[in-house]
Scaffold this motif. Structure first.
Motif, PDB file in Angstrom:
ATOM      1  N   GLU A   1      -0.427 -11.112  -4.612  1.00 25.36           N
ATOM      2  CA  GLU A   1      -0.055 -10.437  -5.862  1.00 25.36           C
ATOM      3  C   GLU A   1       1.120  -9.491  -5.636  1.00 25.36           C
ATOM      4  N   PHE A   2       1.103  -8.792  -4.495  1.00 27.16           N
ATOM      5  CA  PHE A   2       2.231  -7.923  -4.162  1.00 27.16           C
ATOM      6  C   PHE A   2       3.520  -8.737  -4.057  1.00 27.16           C
ATOM      7  N   LEU A   3       3.429  -9.876  -3.383  1.00 27.29           N
ATOM      8  CA  LEU A   3       4.621 -10.700  -3.180  1.00 27.29           C
ATOM      9  C   LEU A   3       5.135 -11.277  -4.492  1.00 27.29           C
ATOM     10  N   HIS A   4       4.229 -11.676  -5.392  1.00 27.37           N
ATOM     11  CA  HIS A   4       4.645 -12.174  -6.700  1.00 27.37           C
ATOM     12  C   HIS A   4       5.431 -11.107  -7.447  1.00 27.37           C
ATOM     13  N   HIS A   5       4.961  -9.880  -7.344  1.00 22.54           N
ATOM     14  CA  HIS A   5       5.642  -8.774  -8.015  1.00 22.54           C
ATOM     15  C   HIS A   5       7.041  -8.567  -7.435  1.00 22.54           C
ATOM     16  N   GLN A   6       7.154  -8.642  -6.104  1.00 22.63           N
ATOM     17  CA  GLN A   6       8.459  -8.457  -5.468  1.00 22.63           C
ATOM     18  C   GLN A   6       9.426  -9.563  -5.854  1.00 22.63           C
ATOM     19  N   HIS A   7       8.923 -10.800  -5.919  1.00 17.92           N
ATOM     20  CA  HIS A   7       9.789 -11.939  -6.237  1.00 17.92           C
ATOM     21  C   HIS A   7      10.332 -11.867  -7.657  1.00 17.92           C
TER      22      HIS A   7
ATOM     23  N   VAL B   1     -10.918 -13.297  -0.571  1.00 18.19           N
ATOM     24  CA  VAL B   1     -10.262 -12.210  -1.306  1.00 18.19           C
ATOM     25  C   VAL B   1      -8.858 -12.571  -1.766  1.00 18.19           C
ATOM     26  N   ASP B   2      -8.211 -13.532  -1.077  1.00 19.35           N
ATOM     27  CA  ASP B   2      -6.848 -13.917  -1.439  1.00 19.35           C
ATOM     28  C   ASP B   2      -6.635 -15.394  -1.079  1.00 19.35           C
ATOM     29  N   PRO B   3      -7.264 -16.298  -1.847  1.00 17.32           N
ATOM     30  CA  PRO B   3      -7.181 -17.724  -1.521  1.00 17.32           C
ATOM     31  C   PRO B   3      -5.752 -18.267  -1.496  1.00 17.32           C
ATOM     32  N   GLU B   4      -4.883 -17.712  -2.328  1.00 24.32           N
ATOM     33  CA  GLU B   4      -3.491 -18.182  -2.362  1.00 24.32           C
ATOM     34  C   GLU B   4      -2.787 -17.916  -1.033  1.00 24.32           C
ATOM     35  N   MET B   5      -2.960 -16.722  -0.494  1.00 28.71           N
ATOM     36  CA  MET B   5      -2.327 -16.400   0.785  1.00 28.71           C
ATOM     37  C   MET B   5      -3.010 -17.152   1.921  1.00 28.71           C
ATOM     38  N   ALA B   6      -4.313 -17.319   1.854  1.00 26.95           N
ATOM     39  CA  ALA B   6      -5.032 -18.037   2.899  1.00 26.95           C
ATOM     40  C   ALA B   6      -4.541 -19.474   3.004  1.00 26.95           C
ATOM     41  N   ALA B   7      -4.200 -20.074   1.858  1.00 26.16           N
ATOM     42  CA  ALA B   7      -3.723 -21.460   1.861  1.00 26.16           C
ATOM     43  C   ALA B   7      -2.342 -21.573   2.489  1.00 26.16           C
ATOM     44  N   LYS B   8      -1.606 -20.468   2.539  1.00 25.19           N
ATOM     45  CA  LYS B   8      -0.257 -20.490   3.085  1.00 25.19           C
ATOM     46  C   LYS B   8      -0.217 -20.179   4.577  1.00 25.19           C
ATOM     47  N   LEU B   9      -1.289 -19.595   5.099  1.00 27.13           N
ATOM     48  CA  LEU B   9      -1.300 -19.144   6.486  1.00 27.13           C
ATOM     49  C   LEU B   9      -2.175 -20.028   7.357  1.00 27.13           C
ATOM     50  N   HIS B  10      -1.685 -20.305   8.534  1.00 22.83           N
ATOM     51  CA  HIS B  10      -2.467 -21.092   9.487  1.00 22.83           C
ATOM     52  C   HIS B  10      -3.639 -20.248   9.993  1.00 22.83           C
TER      53      HIS B  10
ATOM     54  N   GLU C   1      -6.641  -1.911   2.168  1.00 18.37           N
ATOM     55  CA  GLU C   1      -6.089  -0.558   2.025  1.00 18.37           C
ATOM     56  C   GLU C   1      -5.491  -0.285   0.653  1.00 18.37           C
ATOM     57  N   THR C   2      -5.277  -1.346  -0.141  1.00 18.05           N
ATOM     58  CA  THR C   2      -4.676  -1.135  -1.462  1.00 18.05           C
ATOM     59  C   THR C   2      -5.558  -1.637  -2.597  1.00 18.05           C
ATOM     60  N   GLY C   3      -6.484  -2.555  -2.281  1.00 20.23           N
ATOM     61  CA  GLY C   3      -7.311  -3.135  -3.324  1.00 20.23           C
ATOM     62  C   GLY C   3      -6.614  -4.232  -4.097  1.00 20.23           C
ATOM     63  N   ILE C   4      -5.393  -4.553  -3.704  1.00 20.30           N
ATOM     64  CA  ILE C   4      -4.599  -5.596  -4.368  1.00 20.30           C
ATOM     65  C   ILE C   4      -4.288  -6.680  -3.343  1.00 20.30           C
ATOM     66  N   SER C   5      -4.372  -7.931  -3.737  1.00 18.98           N
ATOM     67  CA  SER C   5      -4.126  -9.020  -2.797  1.00 18.98           C
ATOM     68  C   SER C   5      -2.661  -9.044  -2.374  1.00 18.98           C
ATOM     69  N   HIS C   6      -2.433  -9.523  -1.162  1.00 18.08           N
ATOM     70  CA  HIS C   6      -1.081  -9.607  -0.617  1.00 18.08           C
ATOM     71  C   HIS C   6      -0.221 -10.539  -1.465  1.00 18.08           C
TER      72      HIS C   6
ATOM     73  N   ARG D   1      -2.174 -12.657  13.411  1.00 18.48           N
ATOM     74  CA  ARG D   1      -1.421 -11.468  13.008  1.00 18.48           C
ATOM     75  C   ARG D   1      -1.160 -11.434  11.503  1.00 18.48           C
ATOM     76  N   LYS D   2      -0.687 -12.559  10.965  1.00 20.45           N
ATOM     77  CA  LYS D   2      -0.374 -12.593   9.540  1.00 20.45           C
ATOM     78  C   LYS D   2      -1.637 -12.550   8.697  1.00 20.45           C
ATOM     79  N   VAL D   3      -2.679 -13.229   9.160  1.00 23.71           N
ATOM     80  CA  VAL D   3      -3.949 -13.199   8.427  1.00 23.71           C
ATOM     81  C   VAL D   3      -4.491 -11.771   8.401  1.00 23.71           C
ATOM     82  N   ALA D   4      -4.448 -11.094   9.550  1.00 24.27           N
ATOM     83  CA  ALA D   4      -4.926  -9.708   9.623  1.00 24.27           C
ATOM     84  C   ALA D   4      -4.086  -8.798   8.746  1.00 24.27           C
ATOM     85  N   ARG D   5      -2.786  -9.059   8.700  1.00 23.79           N
ATOM     86  CA  ARG D   5      -1.890  -8.247   7.869  1.00 23.79           C
ATOM     87  C   ARG D   5      -2.267  -8.376   6.388  1.00 23.79           C
ATOM     88  N   SER D   6      -2.533  -9.608   5.942  1.00 17.62           N
ATOM     89  CA  SER D   6      -2.894  -9.820   4.539  1.00 17.62           C
ATOM     90  C   SER D   6      -4.232  -9.172   4.209  1.00 17.62           C
ATOM     91  N   LEU D   7      -5.186  -9.237   5.143  1.00 16.37           N
ATOM     92  CA  LEU D   7      -6.465  -8.564   4.932  1.00 16.37           C
ATOM     93  C   LEU D   7      -6.290  -7.055   4.879  1.00 16.37           C
TER      94      LEU D   7
END
Length: 420
Positions: free
Chosen positions: A158-164, A126-135, A151-156, A140-146
């Motif tokens: 994508e949210f971070l790209h918007h914030q940056h 569902v979010d290969p970009e974030m998966a590549a960044k997380l061990h 709960e939002t239907g948007i990948s984690h 905890r972080k993997v569960a957070r991204s899932l």
């Protein structure tokens, strides 16, 4: 004229929980009378789902109220994620809310009960970009991204790209939450710091640490231990110092005094080691998150040397007051912020697989350190020896016992002189 107000934090933000005042090194009643403190001892110890989002929401409201009364909040900490939640607009409000008298189960907690590799594989879909960044083991972080995606239907990511990319955003996330922050970093020589931390543990023991732990264990943890359901990854039980004495607490009165003393010494030594390890982690956080990642959304960091306590007034207090006063008046401080050399091309989230050690390493710097580490070099030496032994075995098997001798010529068959 501004007056100082204090919002206080500590490791893992365990000061928010009631109890364990000694092990969490809470400020004394006398110290609290010197100025008003906030965010201390207001969460029940049995609450295990208090999150950084809860902390951020309550602390942010307090900070805004203090600013509204023309006062300056001073955040003292501690816990990396909690400090970051007050500096940058980086967190998503995905925590479950109460509905009526029933509380919806926190999805992140449910996800963390699953196998870490299964979670990481699901995230990679569902979010290969974030998966590549997380061990894969960073559950905890993997569960957070899932949780964010579910709960939002948007990948984690994508949210971070918007914030940056928000105005004022930078490499650490979105724009600063409050304008013109100032960071004072009190640092000491590592040897001096280690000695102080060891003494801090000794002082805790002298102040009644063991009795505090026994009492807390009886009131809050004994039943969980009997049910074998104790958990040291949530709530106040994750605070440094509790789990280190678990074996001592659970066997006290059930073993010989000699064994009990050995477990006590083991707990004390473990507490000293983990305290020093955490201090090093905090220093690395300052260097990695602030000093080596300059940008518009990274506050300046002013270093204050605290190795020599006898020079506190001249080396720490006086320059700190001058720096803060300059910020209040809108002037550039005379002191120079700390800066360190950094590699702009360095990728802090690069993925490396070490086949020799069967480990996944995230980050260029971490990978460079790994390939030079004693453990990796040891495994590499073992692998080379195994390969050499295997090659020798194969070579020996490919050589016949008669190797080196001239092959015998085949004798011609006997022939009759007469033809048939």
């Amino acid at each position: 004229m501004f007056h100082f107000r204090l919002i206080y934090f500590s490791g893992h933000c365990c000061l928010v929980y009631e109890g364990l005042d000694i092990i969490t090194n809470k400020v004394s009643a006398q110290e609290q009378r010197l100025c008003q403190h906030h965010m201390i001892s207001f969460v029940d110890p049995l609450v295990t789902d208090y999150t950084v989002v809860d902390f951020r929401n309550k602390a942010t409201a307090l900070i805004e109220d203090i600013f509204a009364r023309d006062k300056i909040p001073i955040i003292v900490g501690g816990t990396n994620y909690y400090i970051e939640s007050l500096l940058w607009k980086v967190l998503l409000d995905t925590k479950s809310q109460e509905t009526g008298t029933e509380k919806v189960i926190d999805r992140k907690i449910e996800l963390e009960k699953e196998d870490s590799h299964t979670l990481h594989k699901r995230l990679s879909h569902v979010d290969p970009e974030m998966a590549a960044k997380l061990h894969p083991h960073d559950k905890r972080k993997v569960a957070r991204s899932l949780q964010v995606f579910e709960e939002t239907g948007i990948s984690h990511s994508e949210f971070l790209h918007h914030q940056h990319t928000e105005e004022g955003g930078g490499p650490l996330g979105g724009p600063l939450k409050f304008p013109n922050p100032c960071i004072l970093w009190l640092h000491a020589d590592q040897t001096v710091l280690d000695e102080r931390l060891d003494k801090r543990v000794d002082d805790m023991l002298a102040a009644g640490l063991l009795e505090e732990l026994r009492d807390f264990h009886r009131r809050y943890n004994q039943k969980k231990v009997a049910e074998n359901s104790q958990e040291y990854q949530r709530g106040i039980f994750q605070s440094i110092g509790f789990k280190e004495f678990h074996e001592y607490l659970t066997t006290e009165g059930k073993c010989t005094s000699e064994t009990s003393n050995q477990l006590l010494k083991k707990g004390i030594e473990a507490l000293k080691q983990v305290t020093k390890r955490y201090a090093r982690k905090q220093n690395r956080w300052v260097k990695n998150r602030f000093l080596s990642r300059p940008g518009p959304s990274v506050p300046p960091v002013y270093g204050l040397e605290v190795s020599d306590a006898s020079k506190w007034e001249e080396s720490v207090l006086k320059p700190a007051l001058e720096i803060v006063q300059s910020f209040i008046q809108g002037h550039k401080p005379a002191a120079t912020p700390i800066k360190i050399l950094y590699n702009e091309a360095e990728n802090k989230r690069s993925y490396h697989m070490c086949d020799i050690c069967d480990r996944i390493i995230i980050g260029d710097r971490e990978w460079a350190a790994h390939v030079k580490s004693k453990s990796h070099l040891h495994q590499l030496k073992k692998r080379r020896k195994l390969d050499s032994d295997a090659a020798t075995t194969i070579e020996s098997q490919s050589i016949s016992p008669e190797h080196g001798k001239e092959p015998k010529e085949k004798e011609a068959p006997e022939q009759n002189d007469q033809e048939p």
